[in-house]
Design a protein around this motif. Structure first.
Motif, PDB file in Angstrom:
ATOM      1  N   SER A  36       0.825  -1.196   0.000  1.00 15.06           N
ATOM      2  CA  SER A  36       0.000   0.000   0.000  1.00 15.06           C
ATOM      3  C   SER A  36       0.862   1.249   0.000  1.00 15.06           C
ATOM      4  N   VAL A  37       0.399   2.257  -0.721  1.00 16.92           N
ATOM      5  CA  VAL A  37       1.079   3.546  -0.768  1.00 16.92           C
ATOM      6  C   VAL A  37       0.646   4.373   0.432  1.00 16.92           C
ATOM      7  N   ARG A  38       1.599   4.955   1.149  1.00 15.53           N
ATOM      8  CA  ARG A  38       1.272   5.746   2.328  1.00 15.53           C
ATOM      9  C   ARG A  38       1.137   7.209   1.948  1.00 15.53           C
ATOM     10  N   ASP A  39       0.425   7.957   2.796  1.00 17.90           N
ATOM     11  CA  ASP A  39       0.211   9.373   2.523  1.00 17.90           C
ATOM     12  C   ASP A  39       1.522  10.150   2.481  1.00 17.90           C
ATOM     13  N   THR A  40       2.559   9.656   3.131  1.00 20.31           N
ATOM     14  CA  THR A  40       3.813  10.395   3.185  1.00 20.31           C
ATOM     15  C   THR A  40       4.818   9.948   2.139  1.00 20.31           C
ATOM     16  N   THR A  41       4.385   9.213   1.136  1.00 12.72           N
ATOM     17  CA  THR A  41       5.269   8.909   0.024  1.00 12.72           C
ATOM     18  C   THR A  41       5.764  10.219  -0.582  1.00 12.72           C
ATOM     19  N   VAL A  42       7.077  10.329  -0.798  1.00 12.94           N
ATOM     20  CA  VAL A  42       7.621  11.562  -1.373  1.00 12.94           C
ATOM     21  C   VAL A  42       7.115  11.678  -2.807  1.00 12.94           C
ATOM     22  N   ILE A  43       6.322  12.689  -3.058  1.00 11.08           N
ATOM     23  CA  ILE A  43       5.700  12.876  -4.362  1.00 11.08           C
ATOM     24  C   ILE A  43       6.383  14.047  -5.062  1.00 11.08           C
ATOM     25  N   LYS A  44       7.086  13.760  -6.127  1.00 17.42           N
ATOM     26  CA  LYS A  44       7.788  14.817  -6.843  1.00 17.42           C
ATOM     27  C   LYS A  44       6.798  15.789  -7.451  1.00 17.42           C
ATOM     28  N   ASP A  45       7.255  17.012  -7.631  1.00 13.32           N
ATOM     29  CA  ASP A  45       6.385  18.032  -8.205  1.00 13.32           C
ATOM     30  C   ASP A  45       6.077  17.691  -9.657  1.00 13.32           C
ATOM     31  N   PRO A  46       4.804  17.575 -10.014  1.00 10.41           N
ATOM     32  CA  PRO A  46       4.450  17.229 -11.388  1.00 10.41           C
ATOM     33  C   PRO A  46       4.565  18.435 -12.303  1.00 10.41           C
ATOM     34  N   GLY A  47       4.616  18.164 -13.601  1.00 19.94           N
ATOM     35  CA  GLY A  47       4.636  19.256 -14.569  1.00 19.94           C
ATOM     36  C   GLY A  47       3.241  19.791 -14.824  1.00 19.94           C
ATOM     37  N   PHE A 289      -4.822  17.956  -2.243  1.00 18.88           N
ATOM     38  CA  PHE A 289      -3.723  17.001  -2.259  1.00 18.88           C
ATOM     39  C   PHE A 289      -2.432  17.795  -2.294  1.00 18.88           C
ATOM     40  N   ASN A 290      -1.314  17.145  -1.986  1.00 16.13           N
ATOM     41  CA  ASN A 290      -0.041  17.853  -1.941  1.00 16.13           C
ATOM     42  C   ASN A 290       1.026  17.104  -2.715  1.00 16.13           C
ATOM     43  N   THR A 291       1.996  17.858  -3.202  1.00 13.78           N
ATOM     44  CA  THR A 291       3.176  17.291  -3.835  1.00 13.78           C
ATOM     45  C   THR A 291       4.376  17.623  -2.937  1.00 13.78           C
ATOM     46  N   GLU A 292       5.567  17.478  -3.459  1.00 14.99           N
ATOM     47  CA  GLU A 292       6.756  17.761  -2.655  1.00 14.99           C
ATOM     48  C   GLU A 292       6.837  19.228  -2.255  1.00 14.99           C
ATOM     49  N   THR A 293       6.263  20.106  -3.073  1.00 14.08           N
ATOM     50  CA  THR A 293       6.364  21.549  -2.813  1.00 14.08           C
ATOM     51  C   THR A 293       5.016  22.239  -2.705  1.00 14.08           C
ATOM     52  N   TYR A 294       3.998  21.716  -3.406  1.00 10.27           N
ATOM     53  CA  TYR A 294       2.739  22.438  -3.539  1.00 10.27           C
ATOM     54  C   TYR A 294       1.582  21.779  -2.787  1.00 10.27           C
ATOM     55  N   LEU A 295       0.696  22.631  -2.308  1.00  9.47           N
ATOM     56  CA  LEU A 295      -0.596  22.219  -1.776  1.00  9.47           C
ATOM     57  C   LEU A 295      -1.642  22.719  -2.762  1.00  9.47           C
ATOM     58  N   ILE A 296      -2.457  21.807  -3.288  1.00  6.63           N
ATOM     59  CA  ILE A 296      -3.452  22.145  -4.307  1.00  6.63           C
ATOM     60  C   ILE A 296      -4.827  21.852  -3.731  1.00  6.63           C
ATOM     61  N   PHE A 297      -5.708  22.827  -3.721  1.00  3.85           N
ATOM     62  CA  PHE A 297      -6.978  22.691  -3.014  1.00  3.85           C
ATOM     63  C   PHE A 297      -8.050  23.551  -3.663  1.00  3.85           C
ATOM     64  N   ASP A 298      -9.318  23.276  -3.319  1.00  2.93           N
ATOM     65  CA  ASP A 298     -10.415  24.101  -3.828  1.00  2.93           C
ATOM     66  C   ASP A 298     -11.109  24.830  -2.685  1.00  2.93           C
ATOM     67  N   LEU A 299     -11.690  25.967  -3.028  1.00  2.00           N
ATOM     68  CA  LEU A 299     -12.418  26.797  -2.076  1.00  2.00           C
ATOM     69  C   LEU A 299     -13.719  27.266  -2.698  1.00  2.00           C
TER      70      LEU A 299
END
Length: 333
Positions: A36-47, A289-299
């Motif tokens: 299983s993939v954990r929430d803290t898997t290092v996720i590289k910043d996508p393009g 959701f988050n990547t290594e650098t960014y937090l992406i969210f809706d409001l």
């Protein structure tokens, strides 16, 4: 002769243990593929990343490109509304659902002609997976590398029966398992969904969050020290940690919020400095959701929805995306 036998025996032992080592390495590699993939898997910043929006006629999938700081329609279909888009925890896989229509009829919710698709991110392709049909309600989530769908529908043979269907799909579009439970809602009431439990501790177990009445605290478990984070009136909905557990992102949601209260709050917490880095409020539940650098969210504020990009390492708001008829991370709020 004895000397030659000793050398041969020694070479045989080396070869034997090299075979065992290779076999163990292969087994370990295979295990890692399926664990299983954990929430803290290092996720590289996508393009780029995908979100749901409606800029005109159809509610479809939009693609944001970091390189060009631009976005546009990626996929849409006539007579199909994208109602849910979900990334896997490692952001490698995406499933999304469409419906012909949805709403409330005679006091009962309905979703008509549900279809399941898979978005192949590395090739930017969309693949049809399954025709699910009509439903009353639906609940979807990723569990490790498995995509789970639960939905309820009326039984076509007995009017008082409700069917609850559970489906599990592999990340590659294969239906792994399906079960159907039948409920008599007159006798037993309307069936609920099986919702997975959430932990307030970090995956490493070194820290966590504690909510006491209207106060939220961060706790360092080894030292047993607590730090006040913020006053929150709603319950915690989701906690996600970044790869090295230097940051945590917490959302709360309240179904009973009034016009003077936020329906949802999102907190970016800096664990290294033990301080609340940023906070956002929304009239609707915040998806993120988050990547290594960014937090992406809706409001959703003042009735208008947006998709937002925040650089949490630099504590900078980078982008706010809005569309004429709304947009969101998993769906239009």
């Amino acid at each position: 002769m004895n000397k030659h036998l000793v050398i041969a025996f020694f070479l045989f032992i080396c070869f034997f243990f090299s075979i065992i080592s290779c076999t163990e390495e292969a087994a370990e590699s295979k295990r890692k593929i399926f664990e299983s993939v954990r929430d803290t898997t290092v996720i590289k910043d996508p393009g780029y990343f995908f979100f749901v929006g409606n800029g005109g006629t159809y509610t479809g999938i939009y693609k944001y490109d970091f390189t060009n700081d631009s976005y546009g329609i990626f996929w849409s279909a006539r007579n199909e509304i994208v109602v849910k888009l979900l990334y896997s925890n490692d952001l490698q896989y995406i499933y999304f659902l469409t419906a012909r229509s949805f709403g409330i009829r005679n006091g009962i919710s309905y979703i008509s002609n549900l279809k399941l698709y898979r978005l192949i991110t590395d090739k930017s392709l969309v693949e049809f997976v399954a025709d699910i049909g009509d439903a009353i309600q639906i609940y979807t989530y990723w569990e490790g590398i498995d995509f789970r769908i639960q939905f309820t529908s009326f039984d076509l043979r007995v009017a008082t029966y409700i069917n609850r269907t559970n489906q599990i799909y592999s990340p590659f579009g294969k239906l792994i398992q399906q079960t159907v439970n039948v409920f008599d809602f007159i006798k037993n009431g309307y069936p609920g969904f099986e919702i997975p439990g959430r932990s307030s501790k970090s995956p490493s177990g070194r820290s966590g969050f504690i909510q006491k009445e209207d106060s939220l605290f961060f706790e360092s478990i080894p030292s047993k020290k607590r730090y006040f984070v913020d006053t929150v009136k709603a319950s915690i909905n989701k906690i996600v940690w970044n790869g090295n557990e230097h940051y945590a992102f917490i959302s709360t949601s309240s179904e009973n919020a009034n016009e003077n209260e936020a329906g949802s709050v999102l907190i970016a917490y800096n664990i290294v400095d033990n301080k609340l880095e940023h906070e956002w409020t929304s009239e609707a539940k915040i998806n993120f959701f988050n990547t290594e650098t960014y937090l992406i969210f809706d409001l959703v504020n003042e009735g208008k929805s947006s998709v937002n990009i925040y650089n949490y390492k630099k504590a900078i708001d980078l982008k706010k995306v809005t569309l004429r008829n709304g947009c969101g991370v998993t769906g239009i709020p």
